[in-house]
Scaffold this motif. Structure first.
Motif, short mmCIF file in Angstrom:
data_model
loop_
_atom_site.label_atom_id
_atom_site.label_comp_id
_atom_site.label_asym_id
_atom_site.label_seq_id
_atom_site.Cartn_x
_atom_site.Cartn_y
_atom_site.Cartn_z
N ARG A 1 0.97 -1.43 -0.17
CA ARG A 1 -0.46 0.10 0.30
C ARG A 1 0.78 1.47 0.24
NH1 ARG A 1 -2.38 3.91 3.68
NH2 ARG A 1 -4.11 4.36 3.43
N ARG A 2 2.05 0.85 0.76
CA ARG A 2 2.82 2.20 0.85
C ARG A 2 2.98 2.84 -0.38
NH1 ARG A 2 5.39 6.18 4.07
NH2 ARG A 2 7.67 6.44 3.36
N GLU A 3 3.49 2.04 -1.63
CA GLU A 3 4.35 1.95 -1.93
C GLU A 3 3.41 2.31 -3.36
OE1 GLU A 3 7.37 -1.10 -5.62
OE2 GLU A 3 5.96 -1.51 -4.51
N ARG A 4 2.57 1.62 -3.82
CA ARG A 4 1.61 2.33 -4.19
C ARG A 4 1.14 3.09 -4.15
NH1 ARG A 4 -0.20 -0.85 -8.98
NH2 ARG A 4 -2.08 -0.78 -8.64
N ILE A 5 0.97 4.44 -2.82
CA ILE A 5 0.70 6.02 -2.49
C ILE A 5 1.30 6.38 -3.20
CG2 ILE A 5 0.46 6.96 -0.44
CD1 ILE A 5 -1.37 5.47 0.20
N TYR B 1 -8.00 5.86 -3.79
CA TYR B 1 -8.76 7.08 -2.62
C TYR B 1 -9.72 6.53 -2.78
CZ TYR B 1 -3.75 8.42 -0.97
OH TYR B 1 -2.62 8.48 -0.67
N LYS B 2 -10.34 6.45 -1.72
CA LYS B 2 -12.12 6.63 -1.56
C LYS B 2 -12.25 8.43 -1.19
CE LYS B 2 -13.27 1.92 -0.06
NZ LYS B 2 -13.98 0.90 1.27
N MET B 3 -12.78 8.68 -2.59
CA MET B 3 -12.82 10.14 -2.72
C MET B 3 -14.64 10.59 -2.71
SD MET B 3 -9.94 12.11 -2.66
CE MET B 3 -8.60 11.97 -1.66
N ASN B 4 -15.10 11.40 -2.02
CA ASN B 4 -16.49 11.88 -2.42
C ASN B 4 -15.98 13.47 -2.03
OD1 ASN B 4 -19.24 11.88 -3.26
ND2 ASN B 4 -19.88 12.28 -1.17
N ASP B 5 -17.26 14.03 -2.95
CA ASP B 5 -17.13 15.83 -2.94
C ASP B 5 -15.69 16.30 -2.53
OD1 ASP B 5 -18.42 17.68 -2.65
OD2 ASP B 5 -18.55 18.59 -0.52
N HIS B 6 -14.69 16.09 -3.64
CA HIS B 6 -13.23 16.95 -3.69
C HIS B 6 -12.82 17.45 -4.86
CE1 HIS B 6 -13.94 12.94 -5.83
NE2 HIS B 6 -12.39 12.98 -5.92
N ILE B 7 -11.77 18.29 -4.60
CA ILE B 7 -11.26 18.99 -6.38
C ILE B 7 -9.92 18.00 -7.03
CG2 ILE B 7 -10.36 20.49 -6.73
CD1 ILE B 7 -11.15 22.07 -4.83
N LEU C 1 -2.75 16.68 0.24
CA LEU C 1 -2.47 16.22 -1.79
C LEU C 1 -2.20 15.29 -1.70
CD1 LEU C 1 -2.79 19.46 -1.82
CD2 LEU C 1 -1.60 19.12 -3.81
N VAL C 2 -3.05 14.07 -2.49
CA VAL C 2 -2.67 13.35 -3.18
C VAL C 2 -2.93 12.92 -4.87
CG1 VAL C 2 -3.24 11.98 -0.83
CG2 VAL C 2 -5.16 11.81 -2.72
N HIS C 3 -1.91 12.09 -5.21
CA HIS C 3 -2.81 12.03 -6.66
C HIS C 3 -2.33 10.74 -7.30
CE1 HIS C 3 1.53 10.10 -6.12
NE2 HIS C 3 2.15 10.41 -7.85
N TYR C 4 -2.63 10.84 -7.81
CA TYR C 4 -2.76 9.73 -8.83
C TYR C 4 -2.60 9.62 -10.30
CZ TYR C 4 -4.71 4.92 -11.07
OH TYR C 4 -4.84 4.32 -11.45
N HIS C 5 -1.20 8.70 -10.86
CA HIS C 5 -0.34 8.72 -11.94
C HIS C 5 -1.19 8.19 -12.79
CE1 HIS C 5 3.80 8.85 -13.68
NE2 HIS C 5 3.21 7.79 -14.46
N GLY C 6 -1.28 9.35 -13.56
CA GLY C 6 -2.48 9.18 -14.82
C GLY C 6 -2.43 10.11 -15.72
N SER C 7 -3.16 10.35 -16.52
CA SER C 7 -4.02 10.91 -17.56
C SER C 7 -4.92 11.06 -17.47
CB SER C 7 -3.45 10.83 -19.30
OG SER C 7 -2.07 10.53 -19.29
N GLY C 8 -5.90 12.83 -17.92
CA GLY C 8 -7.17 13.15 -17.60
C GLY C 8 -7.88 12.79 -18.98
N LEU D 1 -9.70 8.60 -14.91
CA LEU D 1 -10.80 9.35 -14.33
C LEU D 1 -11.29 8.68 -13.35
CD1 LEU D 1 -11.76 10.99 -17.97
CD2 LEU D 1 -11.11 11.85 -15.15
N LYS D 2 -11.72 7.29 -13.42
CA LYS D 2 -12.22 6.16 -12.42
C LYS D 2 -11.82 5.96 -11.13
CE LYS D 2 -15.11 1.62 -11.97
NZ LYS D 2 -15.19 0.43 -12.82
N ALA D 3 -10.55 6.41 -11.34
CA ALA D 3 -9.90 5.95 -10.23
C ALA D 3 -9.69 7.23 -9.10
CB ALA D 3 -8.36 5.77 -10.43
N VAL D 4 -9.69 7.67 -10.07
CA VAL D 4 -10.05 9.92 -9.38
C VAL D 4 -11.26 10.54 -8.43
CG1 VAL D 4 -7.55 10.52 -10.26
CG2 VAL D 4 -9.93 10.99 -11.10
N HIS D 5 -12.40 9.04 -8.97
CA HIS D 5 -14.06 9.12 -8.63
C HIS D 5 -13.98 10.62 -9.73
CE1 HIS D 5 -13.10 5.17 -5.83
NE2 HIS D 5 -12.44 6.33 -5.65
#
Length: 382
Positions: free
Chosen positions: A109-113, A120-126, A178-185, A191-195
């Motif tokens: 989990r730490r390496e993936r983060i 992440y499980k996120m809702n109502d975020h930017i 701040l958290v991040h996901y390695h990918g493209s818009g 887009l699904k991974a960042v909810h």
């Protein structure tokens, strides 16, 4: 999990499956087996030993945890055999495997983060897509600071969707949450991974704020968002003004030029849609611009000055310059202003001269004086 290490279990070779899910499934399976063995041991002790149910549970748990207080011990042959086979050989081995899997899962989990691959499980975020070519860290720090100073946004989560930071976010960004996901818009899976569907706002930064060709990438992302019915939540940067109608026709809520030195403008456009139009006008001569007038102010309050300029079609007073050359924005409306200059938002195609402004203020003084005279006369008649 460290890189280039050998997998601890054969199923880790199945790279088409998410390793985290495999580890969790195996942990659940081991827990079920362990629970069954514990239940079996409790029943054996309760049946063959001269102990009640609670004492049977107690001796079983102290044995499997290797504590062994010694207050109770199996006395019968069946109890001892069961303890040797079930507990020492089976249960303790299973418990060791479960702890080992838990530690491995934490490393995984730490390496993936760190590498931006944890969902992440996120809702109502930017969600912020892309990273400025230069100064991205400072941009995100200022963006987070500004947006969280807005009422209602003080604790809002912020997620970056970017191909930058492959080794992890800088500590300064992690420290502000701040958290991040390695990918493209333009990638639907990213887009699904960042909810994105449950985000409050989606911000798309220009890949290159000085190259109009980056609008093509931005358009691809914008088109993907509109396909997902997320255009009404999106704020995007457009390098070339000629491309603005294309984004607006897609249904994008807000389109503005890239301004890297002032992420506050992006924050305003996110939390107060439409304000970016006013802010952009302040930076160009296309429609309106702020103009400074060197003029003495000594007997009018701010409400009078604003009213005088608007009534005479000059513009909107934004601030005044006091005797110490300090720019005072949004002063008290009923306090008499003493200064030596005005900053007024005027039309770029028709900028009034300082004489016109002075005449407007003089006329308003006369109007106020006549009004006071009428009020005094009315009171005297009463």
């Amino acid at each position: 999990m460290q890189r280039n290490r050998r997998p601890l279990n054969p199923e880790h070779q199945q790279t088409h499956l998410p390793m985290g899910s495999m580890i969790l499934k195996r942990m659940k399976r081991l827990f079920l087996i362990l629970s069954g063995m514990l239940a079996f041991q409790i029943l054996v002790i309760w049946t063959f030993e001269d102990l009640n149910l609670f004492e049977s549970v107690w001796i079983t748990m102290t044995t499997v945890s290797t504590v062994g207080y010694g207050d109770f011990a199996p006395q019968t042959l069946m109890g001892r055999i069961s303890t040797i086979v079930v507990m020492f050989v089976g249960a303790i081995t299973l418990l060791t495997l479960i702890v080992s899997d838990f530690i491995e899962y934490r490393f995984y989990r730490r390496e993936r983060i760190l590498t931006g691959r944890w969902v992440y499980k996120m809702n109502d975020h930017i969600v912020i897509i892309n990273t400025p070519q230069t100064g991205g860290e400072q941009y995100f720090l200022r963006f987070a600071s500004q947006v969280r100073s807005v009422p209602g946004y003080t604790s809002i989560p912020i997620m970056l969707l970017t191909r930058q930071f492959p080794e992890g976010l800088p500590p300064e960004l992690r420290d502000v949450g701040l958290v991040h996901y390695h990918g493209s818009g333009f990638d639907p899976e990213a887009l699904k991974a960042v909810h994105a569907g449950s985000a409050r706002h989606i911000v798309v930064l220009a890949a290159d704020e000085s190259d109009a060709y980056s609008d093509s990438l931005t358009f691809d992302i914008a088109h993907r968002l509109c396909e997902l019915n997320l255009g009404n939540r999106a704020t995007i940067e457009c390098v070339s003004d000629a491309n603005r109608p294309r984004f607006e026709n897609l249904g994008i809520r807000t389109v503005l030029r890239p301004v890297r030195t002032y992420p506050e403008i992006m924050v305003r456009s996110v939390v107060a849609p439409g304000s970016e139009k006013v802010l952009e006008d302040l930076f160009n001569y296309e429609h309106d611009h702020p103009h400074r007038y060197e003029i003495t102010l000594d007997d009018l309050n701010w409400a009078d000055i604003v009213s005088a300029l608007i009534r005479h079609g000059i513009g909107t007073a934004l601030a005044y310059i006091d005797r110490d050359d300090q720019v005072i924005c949004h002063p008290e409306i009923n306090t008499e202003i003493e200064g030596k200059g005005l900053i007024v938002l005027v039309k770029s195609n028709h900028t009034p001269s300082v004489e016109v402004v002075k005449e407007a203020l003089d006329r308003y003084r006369d109007f106020i004086n006549r009004w006071h005279e009428l009020q005094t006369a009315s009171k005297s008649k009463e």
